[in-house]
Design a protein around this motif. Structure first.
Motif, PDB file in Angstrom:
ATOM      1  N   PRO A  59     -24.772 -33.368 -16.734  1.00  0.00           N
ATOM      2  CA  PRO A  59     -23.408 -33.808 -16.440  1.00  0.00           C
ATOM      3  C   PRO A  59     -22.332 -32.811 -16.866  1.00  0.00           C
ATOM      4  O   PRO A  59     -22.332 -32.353 -18.016  1.00  0.00           O
ATOM      5  CB  PRO A  59     -23.273 -35.112 -17.234  1.00  0.00           C
ATOM      6  N   VAL A  60     -21.447 -32.490 -15.947  1.00  0.00           N
ATOM      7  CA  VAL A  60     -20.345 -31.576 -16.237  1.00  0.00           C
ATOM      8  C   VAL A  60     -19.458 -32.182 -17.329  1.00  0.00           C
ATOM      9  O   VAL A  60     -19.035 -33.339 -17.222  1.00  0.00           O
ATOM     10  CB  VAL A  60     -19.519 -31.288 -14.967  1.00  0.00           C
ATOM     11  N   ALA A  61     -19.207 -31.428 -18.376  1.00  0.00           N
ATOM     12  CA  ALA A  61     -18.389 -31.856 -19.514  1.00  0.00           C
ATOM     13  C   ALA A  61     -18.978 -33.086 -20.205  1.00  0.00           C
ATOM     14  O   ALA A  61     -18.315 -33.743 -20.992  1.00  0.00           O
ATOM     15  CB  ALA A  61     -16.947 -32.133 -19.091  1.00  0.00           C
ATOM     16  N   ALA A 105     -23.809 -28.128 -15.376  1.00  0.00           N
ATOM     17  CA  ALA A 105     -22.802 -28.239 -16.450  1.00  0.00           C
ATOM     18  C   ALA A 105     -22.373 -26.874 -16.969  1.00  0.00           C
ATOM     19  O   ALA A 105     -21.241 -26.710 -17.416  1.00  0.00           O
ATOM     20  CB  ALA A 105     -23.349 -29.089 -17.594  1.00  0.00           C
ATOM     21  N   VAL A 106     -23.276 -25.894 -16.907  1.00  0.00           N
ATOM     22  CA  VAL A 106     -22.934 -24.583 -17.469  1.00  0.00           C
ATOM     23  C   VAL A 106     -22.653 -23.525 -16.394  1.00  0.00           C
ATOM     24  O   VAL A 106     -22.624 -22.337 -16.688  1.00  0.00           O
ATOM     25  CB  VAL A 106     -24.027 -24.070 -18.445  1.00  0.00           C
ATOM     26  N   THR A 107     -22.456 -23.969 -15.155  1.00  0.00           N
ATOM     27  CA  THR A 107     -22.000 -23.029 -14.127  1.00  0.00           C
ATOM     28  C   THR A 107     -20.558 -22.642 -14.459  1.00  0.00           C
ATOM     29  O   THR A 107     -19.868 -23.376 -15.192  1.00  0.00           O
ATOM     30  CB  THR A 107     -22.030 -23.684 -12.735  1.00  0.00           C
ATOM     31  N   PRO A 108     -20.068 -21.509 -13.940  1.00  0.00           N
ATOM     32  CA  PRO A 108     -18.674 -21.135 -14.235  1.00  0.00           C
ATOM     33  C   PRO A 108     -17.692 -22.248 -13.897  1.00  0.00           C
ATOM     34  O   PRO A 108     -16.779 -22.553 -14.685  1.00  0.00           O
ATOM     35  CB  PRO A 108     -18.453 -19.901 -13.356  1.00  0.00           C
ATOM     36  N   THR A 109     -17.894 -22.902 -12.758  1.00  0.00           N
ATOM     37  CA  THR A 109     -16.975 -23.983 -12.378  1.00  0.00           C
ATOM     38  C   THR A 109     -17.131 -25.180 -13.308  1.00  0.00           C
ATOM     39  O   THR A 109     -16.143 -25.797 -13.733  1.00  0.00           O
ATOM     40  CB  THR A 109     -17.224 -24.398 -10.914  1.00  0.00           C
ATOM     41  N   GLY A 110     -18.387 -25.499 -13.639  1.00  0.00           N
ATOM     42  CA  GLY A 110     -18.640 -26.615 -14.559  1.00  0.00           C
ATOM     43  C   GLY A 110     -17.975 -26.378 -15.903  1.00  0.00           C
ATOM     44  O   GLY A 110     -17.342 -27.282 -16.479  1.00  0.00           O
ATOM     45  N   MET A 111     -18.081 -25.160 -16.408  1.00  0.00           N
ATOM     46  CA  MET A 111     -17.475 -24.822 -17.703  1.00  0.00           C
ATOM     47  C   MET A 111     -15.944 -24.857 -17.620  1.00  0.00           C
ATOM     48  O   MET A 111     -15.268 -25.291 -18.557  1.00  0.00           O
ATOM     49  CB  MET A 111     -17.928 -23.429 -18.167  1.00  0.00           C
TER      50      MET A 111
END
Lengths: 223, 304
Positions: free
Chosen positions: B211-213, B275-281
């Protein structure tokens, strides 16, 4: 099968997370019960690990405060609980804290009632809305909130536990689980008992009359 | 007493009973309540599910983080345009699941099934299929009981926690429960219900929880939609007489072992996957940039 179908199709809850929202509400509710449902004047939440990390994103802050005011997991007022607490004059603070070797979703709660009594507890949200209270008023505990619980702090003396259990028996309160720990021989000990039935206030009053008893806390079931 | 599918099927034997019948009888025993009380409680929970599956169709429901929302309405509008490729039942099931998932992310009232993160899959699928079949209230509630039975077995013999088993344990369990529920609604045998349930888990074996964030939003909302598709196709396969080959109990066991083998970065820690993709971060930074993440909690490890 000993798992209820309503634990699978449930809990009925305000989202978004069973562990970060419903579990947080239960921990708040545990403090509501431990403090004897008294109006709270001030509460400090010390958030460990993932709890501190996703605090407002999962409504963990609102759920903790909602539980503290006695709200259930399905209470729509959870969303506005911080505002409601403000209106009731409850001073609320949240701060990150490393609580050591505990479950990633853990919070320490210190609450002072309007009558000036202070209570503390540490609770963990262990998944699917289930919680475990691991410390109450500085003493180790282990409660899931599924049963009414009595926590007695006393001096480690022969016969104290037997006294506690006979008073419970007198009031026809059946024991589900029982645990006892002590710091060292003859020093402070804690007996924690989960029961099938509600524990009458007279049990607490009778116990407090006895020698060697420091403190008696009754916790209604909160899960 | 049953602890797995094999035992549950043995209890059914040639009695002509459904999985739901056995699950309800078990509940009467362990919770010491009447059949009527069980059906009433199922109805109450179904009503809450139904509302959550509809509240996000005509109005865009936005998450409390403000990051996501409105996809239930987008899908509903698309269905009305008549341009979709899937059949109407699947499309509606997807819209319902999106709505339910978004109501959850907005701090609305939902029924965890089996978890809050996967709460749209079972009701979305069940409501859409029941509409197509014009099923009776009693049949819908019994389908819910069957779903609960599948969830019991997965909880007992594996896990439904994303932190323990990844998304396959949450959305996988939910799709498996939904597949069995609608197979029963379609008139499938108890054996076919278990075939559908097994196929649904196999279809997403190994799916990670990323999950993103750390929020129950991205990718959770869309995985709820995807779970509906999985459940419906698994049901169709089972109703066509296609079997899983690997029995349900063994599939559940395999899912559990796969979950254990997943690194913790892929089990609800928001430290892996999307979650740790550039956009996700960057999205995480947007949410927690203003002090939501204290940056000094050593046990979390999520800070950057």
């Amino acid at each position: 099968m000993n798992i209820s179908m309503f634990d699978i199709l449930g809990p009925v809850m305000i989202g978004p997370s069973s562990s970060h929202t419903a579990g947080a509400q239960r921990i708040g509710k545990a403090m509501y019960m431990i403090s004897g449902k008294e109006e709270i004047a001030k509460v400090d939440f010390y958030l460990h690990g993932s709890f501190s990390h996703t605090l407002s994103g999962h409504g963990t802050d609102r759920a903790l405060v909602a539980g503290l005011m006695g709200m259930d997991a399905s209470d729509a007022r959870i969303r506005n609980s911080l505002q409601i607490a403000k209106e009731r004059g409850i001073e609320v603070s949240f701060q990150p804290e490393d609580l050591g070797d505990v479950h990633p979703n853990t919070v320490k709660v210190i609450a002072t009632t309007k009558s000036g009594k202070t209570y503390s507890m540490i609770g963990s949200s262990v998944g699917g809305g289930e919680v475990e209270i691991v410390e109450i008023n500085g003493t180790k505990a282990k409660s899931s909130g599924k049963f009414p619980t009595i926590i007695v702090t006393h001096i480690d003396r022969l016969g104290v536990i037997s006294k506690i259990s006979s008073i419970l028996a007198h009031y026809e309160v059946n024991i589900v689980t029982m645990s006892n720990s002590r710091e060292k021989k003859g020093s402070t000990a804690t007996t924690m008992i989960e029961t099938d039935h509600e524990i009458p206030l007279s049990v607490k009053e009778e116990l407090e009359e006895l020698d060697y008893i420091h403190q008696v806390v009754l916790v209604e079931k909160f899960a | 007493m049953y602890h797995n599918a094999k035992e549950l099927l043995a209890l059914i034997g040639d009695s002509g009973k459904s999985i739901a019948d056995i699950v309800i009888e078990n509940e009467m025993e362990i919770s010491e309540i009447s059949r009527e009380a069980i059906m009433d409680e199922l109805q109450r929970r179904y009503d809450i599910m139904y509302k959550a599956c509809h509240d996000g169709l005509e109005t865009a429901v936005i998450s409390i983080s403000g990051l996501t929302g409105g996809t239930g309405k987008q899908m509903w509008d698309f269905i009305k345009s008549g341009k979709g490729i899937q059949d109407l039942t699947t499309q509606k099931g997807i819209a319902y699941a999106l709505s339910c998932s978004e109501v959850n992310a907005s701090m609305g009232l939902i029924v965890a099934a089996p978890t809050a993160g996967a709460c749209g899959i079972l009701p979305g699928t069940l409501i859409a299929v029941a509409e197509k079949l014009q099923s009776s209230k009693e049949d819908i509630l019994k389908a819910l009981a069957t779903a609960a039975g599948i969830g019991q077995l997965i909880t007992k013999n594996a896990t439904v926690s994303g932190a323990e088993g990844g998304c396959q344990a949450e959305c996988g369990a939910a799709a498996s429960m939904a597949a069995a529920a609608i197979t029963q609604l379609c008139g499938g045998t108890p054996e076919q219900c278990f075939e559908a349930a097994a196929i649904a888990i196999k279809n997403i074996m190994g799916l990670v929880c990323d999950p993103v964030a750390g929020l129950v939003e991205m990718p959770c909302t869309k995985r709820n939609a995807s779970g509906v598709g999985n459940a419906i196709l698994s049901c169709d396969l089972a109703m066509a007489g296609i079997t899983s080959h690997i029995p349900f109990d063994e599939v559940v066991d395999a899912m559990f072992r796969v979950g254990k083998a997943l690194p913790s970065t892929l089990r609800e820690t928001a430290l892996g996957g999307i979650a740790v993709t550039p956009t996700g971060m960057a999205l995480k930074e947007k949410i927690f940039g203003n002090g939501g993440c204290s940056g000094n909690c050593s046990s979390c490890g999520g800070c950057h």
